[in-house]
Write a protein that holds these residues in place. Structure first.
Motif, PDB file in Angstrom:
ATOM      1  N   ILE A 157       0.863  -1.191   0.000  1.00 45.60           N
ATOM      2  CA  ILE A 157       0.000   0.000   0.000  1.00 45.60           C
ATOM      3  C   ILE A 157       0.892   1.232   0.000  1.00 45.60           C
ATOM      4  O   ILE A 157       1.833   1.321   0.785  1.00 45.60           O
ATOM      5  CB  ILE A 157      -0.925  -0.015   1.239  1.00 45.60           C
ATOM      6  CG1 ILE A 157      -1.967  -1.130   1.061  1.00 45.60           C
ATOM      7  CG2 ILE A 157      -1.590   1.343   1.445  1.00 45.60           C
ATOM      8  CD1 ILE A 157      -2.950  -1.247   2.202  1.00 45.60           C
ATOM      9  N   HIS A 158       0.598   2.164  -0.898  1.00 45.47           N
ATOM     10  CA  HIS A 158       1.444   3.351  -1.092  1.00 45.47           C
ATOM     11  C   HIS A 158       0.522   4.563  -1.184  1.00 45.47           C
ATOM     12  O   HIS A 158      -0.129   4.784  -2.203  1.00 45.47           O
ATOM     13  CB  HIS A 158       2.237   3.168  -2.398  1.00 45.47           C
ATOM     14  CG  HIS A 158       3.322   4.179  -2.609  1.00 45.47           C
ATOM     15  ND1 HIS A 158       4.410   3.937  -3.412  1.00 45.47           N
ATOM     16  CD2 HIS A 158       3.488   5.439  -2.148  1.00 45.47           C
ATOM     17  CE1 HIS A 158       5.204   4.990  -3.424  1.00 45.47           C
ATOM     18  NE2 HIS A 158       4.656   5.916  -2.676  1.00 45.47           N
ATOM     19  N   TYR A 238       1.413  10.197   4.699  1.00 43.96           N
ATOM     20  CA  TYR A 238       2.209   9.316   3.835  1.00 43.96           C
ATOM     21  C   TYR A 238       2.239   7.956   4.513  1.00 43.96           C
ATOM     22  O   TYR A 238       2.865   7.789   5.564  1.00 43.96           O
ATOM     23  CB  TYR A 238       3.620   9.889   3.688  1.00 43.96           C
ATOM     24  CG  TYR A 238       4.495   9.098   2.731  1.00 43.96           C
ATOM     25  CD1 TYR A 238       4.206   9.066   1.371  1.00 43.96           C
ATOM     26  CD2 TYR A 238       5.596   8.391   3.185  1.00 43.96           C
ATOM     27  CE1 TYR A 238       5.000   8.353   0.490  1.00 43.96           C
ATOM     28  CE2 TYR A 238       6.397   7.675   2.314  1.00 43.96           C
ATOM     29  CZ  TYR A 238       6.083   7.660   0.963  1.00 43.96           C
ATOM     30  OH  TYR A 238       6.872   6.953   0.090  1.00 43.96           O
ATOM     31  N   ASP A 239       1.552   7.007   3.924  1.00 40.86           N
ATOM     32  CA  ASP A 239       1.301   5.736   4.605  1.00 40.86           C
ATOM     33  C   ASP A 239       1.782   4.599   3.711  1.00 40.86           C
ATOM     34  O   ASP A 239       1.283   4.425   2.593  1.00 40.86           O
ATOM     35  CB  ASP A 239      -0.207   5.622   4.861  1.00 40.86           C
ATOM     36  CG  ASP A 239      -0.538   4.588   5.919  1.00 40.86           C
ATOM     37  OD1 ASP A 239       0.391   3.984   6.485  1.00 40.86           O
ATOM     38  OD2 ASP A 239      -1.746   4.395   6.182  1.00 40.86           O
ATOM     39  N   MET A 273       3.936  12.875   7.215  1.00 37.70           N
ATOM     40  CA  MET A 273       3.245  13.528   6.100  1.00 37.70           C
ATOM     41  C   MET A 273       4.033  13.438   4.790  1.00 37.70           C
ATOM     42  O   MET A 273       3.493  13.719   3.725  1.00 37.70           O
ATOM     43  CB  MET A 273       2.984  15.005   6.437  1.00 37.70           C
ATOM     44  CG  MET A 273       1.960  15.221   7.541  1.00 37.70           C
ATOM     45  SD  MET A 273       0.352  14.417   7.233  1.00 37.70           S
ATOM     46  CE  MET A 273      -0.310  15.419   5.889  1.00 37.70           C
ATOM     47  N   SER A 274       5.323  13.085   4.873  1.00 36.98           N
ATOM     48  CA  SER A 274       6.114  13.109   3.635  1.00 36.98           C
ATOM     49  C   SER A 274       7.018  11.886   3.552  1.00 36.98           C
ATOM     50  O   SER A 274       7.364  11.284   4.576  1.00 36.98           O
ATOM     51  CB  SER A 274       6.995  14.357   3.602  1.00 36.98           C
ATOM     52  OG  SER A 274       8.014  14.244   4.583  1.00 36.98           O
ATOM     53  N   ARG A 278       9.237   9.833   6.420  1.00 37.58           N
ATOM     54  CA  ARG A 278       9.025   8.393   6.633  1.00 37.58           C
ATOM     55  C   ARG A 278      10.301   7.602   6.367  1.00 37.58           C
ATOM     56  O   ARG A 278      10.605   6.638   7.069  1.00 37.58           O
ATOM     57  CB  ARG A 278       7.880   7.914   5.711  1.00 37.58           C
ATOM     58  CG  ARG A 278       7.755   6.399   5.514  1.00 37.58           C
ATOM     59  CD  ARG A 278       7.422   5.683   6.815  1.00 37.58           C
ATOM     60  NE  ARG A 278       7.301   4.238   6.644  1.00 37.58           N
ATOM     61  CZ  ARG A 278       8.308   3.380   6.615  1.00 37.58           C
ATOM     62  NH1 ARG A 278       9.560   3.830   6.717  1.00 37.58           N
ATOM     63  NH2 ARG A 278       8.104   2.083   6.495  1.00 37.58           N
ATOM     64  N   PHE A 279      11.008   8.006   5.312  1.00 41.42           N
ATOM     65  CA  PHE A 279      12.174   7.206   4.921  1.00 41.42           C
ATOM     66  C   PHE A 279      13.503   7.878   5.283  1.00 41.42           C
ATOM     67  O   PHE A 279      14.536   7.524   4.709  1.00 41.42           O
ATOM     68  CB  PHE A 279      12.099   6.860   3.428  1.00 41.42           C
ATOM     69  CG  PHE A 279      11.102   5.760   3.145  1.00 41.42           C
ATOM     70  CD1 PHE A 279      11.308   4.474   3.615  1.00 41.42           C
ATOM     71  CD2 PHE A 279       9.946   6.011   2.420  1.00 41.42           C
ATOM     72  CE1 PHE A 279      10.393   3.453   3.391  1.00 41.42           C
ATOM     73  CE2 PHE A 279       9.020   4.997   2.177  1.00 41.42           C
ATOM     74  CZ  PHE A 279       9.243   3.715   2.659  1.00 41.42           C
ATOM     75  N   ALA A 280      13.493   8.821   6.223  1.00 37.84           N
ATOM     76  CA  ALA A 280      14.746   9.518   6.583  1.00 37.84           C
ATOM     77  C   ALA A 280      15.863   8.524   6.940  1.00 37.84           C
ATOM     78  O   ALA A 280      16.980   8.636   6.408  1.00 37.84           O
ATOM     79  CB  ALA A 280      14.493  10.519   7.697  1.00 37.84           C
ATOM     80  N   PRO A 281      15.612   7.538   7.810  1.00 29.86           N
ATOM     81  CA  PRO A 281      16.707   6.595   8.120  1.00 29.86           C
ATOM     82  C   PRO A 281      17.145   5.810   6.880  1.00 29.86           C
ATOM     83  O   PRO A 281      18.332   5.498   6.728  1.00 29.86           O
ATOM     84  CB  PRO A 281      16.093   5.645   9.160  1.00 29.86           C
ATOM     85  CG  PRO A 281      14.872   6.358   9.681  1.00 29.86           C
ATOM     86  CD  PRO A 281      14.383   7.232   8.571  1.00 29.86           C
TER      87      PRO A 281
END
Ligand code: ISE
Length: 340
Positions: A157-158, A238-239, A273-274, A278-281
């Protein structure tokens, strides 16, 4: 690569170029951003001014790639410019981290694959950051260790809160679903061989003519089925979710939240939200692995072949969207450089 570290040039000073530049400076020891460029010169100037240490602003990506003091290149310009820039990096023998997608057409992505195969060594990494996300990494390790037996089904799911202006239905497949395609190919170690796109009634919050959400059903070469939901006007955040169902169990990505708030009879966790949040790490890990691969020459992350395969699968999905029917993926043969 010099004694003072790896000198990186960044092509594209928009949201992704700036994100990568900041992370390289703050969180990637051994990297120095020395040059930037952007089609909008003022944007490159602003980014250069933000980075300490006298970053040069160059007229365009090809000039930047040709600079003797640029050891490695990060391409974060619009997708349509990627293939030619990556080809120029191969020509110059410089390692390159190219944001996804590798190209906007499968034939352009294949030109990159063929050029790298002719060179005989891997210089290209494609920016599929989910491969470095702690949750996805754990999920792959558990699957590979046999935790659920052989996978039969995958659900991905994106959802984006809101896309940039002008984001049409084809882009949802080529720019958004391309992540799910790569993640599932990598997780399962299987190829996606056919796509069927289904279009429910669009949300009234979606611009006229855009079909959002979309459901895509992919078939794999090992007989598994993959369902991808893309909904880029989901409004609330952002899920990203993923579940793999195997013969004896299921693996689901846990939410990335670190804390749950219980109050007033409810329990809740924040939804980022972005994708940057979400994917910073994952972005930090991706950049560190890329830098290590530049230094030691051992490739990391998604290859040019993976970049090509993802574009080819998305192209089949676009064809299915346009024709309304199941479409098989047309794939070239995998060169020996990418075996294993
Ligand atoms: C964007 O280009 C990305 O790469 C994001 O990860 C994705 O969520 C978004 O839908 C794309 O437009």
């Amino acid at each position: 690569v010099t004694g003072s570290g790896t000198r990186v040039g960044i092509v594209g000073a928009g949201a992704m170029g700036a994100t990568h530049a900041r992370l390289l400076c703050a969180s990637v020891p051994g990297a120095a951003v020395v040059a930037v460029c952007d089609a909008v010169a003022a944007r490159a100037e602003r980014l250069a001014a933000e980075i300490a240490g006298g970053v040069r602003v160059l007229a365009n990506g090809f000039e930047l790639i040709g600079c003797a003091d640029v050891d490695a290149v990060l391409v974060a310009s619009p997708g349509a410019t990627h293939a030619e820039l990556v080809l120029a990096c191969l020509d110059a023998g410089k390692p390159v981290l190219c944001e996804k997608p590798l190209a906007t057409t499968a034939s352009d992505a294949l030109r990159v694959v063929e050029a790298e195969a002719a060179l005989g060594r891997r210089l290209v990494q494609v920016g599929f950051m989910r491969r470095f996300d702690p949750g996805y990494v754990d999920m792959k390790a558990a699957l590979d260790a046999g935790a659920i037996g052989a996978p039969l089904l995958a659900y991905s799911i994106h959802r984006n809160a809101m896309p940039p202006p002008g984001f049409g239905t084809e882009l949802i497949l080529r720019d958004t679903v391309v992540h799910d395609v790569d993640a599932v190919r990598w997780l399962l170690g299987q190829e996606l061989i056919a796509a069927t796109v289904l279009t429910p009634r669009p949300s009234p919050r979606v611009p006229d003519g855009v079909l959002d959400p979309l459901l895509v059903l992919f078939e794999t070469d090992a007989g598994a089925l993959v369902q991808v939901e893309a909904f880029v006007h989901a409004q609330y955040g952002y899920d990203i979710r993923c579940e793999l169902v195997g013969e004896v169990g299921a693996l689901a990505l846990a939410p990335p939240a670190t804390v749950a708030l219980r109050r007033d009879g409810r329990e809740g966790i924040a939804v980022p939200m972005s994708f940057q949040k979400r994917f910073a790490p994952a972005y930090v890990s991706e950049l560190r692995h890329w830098l290590a691969s530049v230094v030691d020459g051992v490739p990391a992350g998604a290859s040019a072949w993976d970049g090509y395969a993802a574009v080819a699968v998305c192209e089949a999905a676009v064809e299915s969207l346009l024709s309304g029917s199941r479409t098989e993926v047309a794939s070239a043969a995998r060169p020996a450089l990418y075996a294993g």
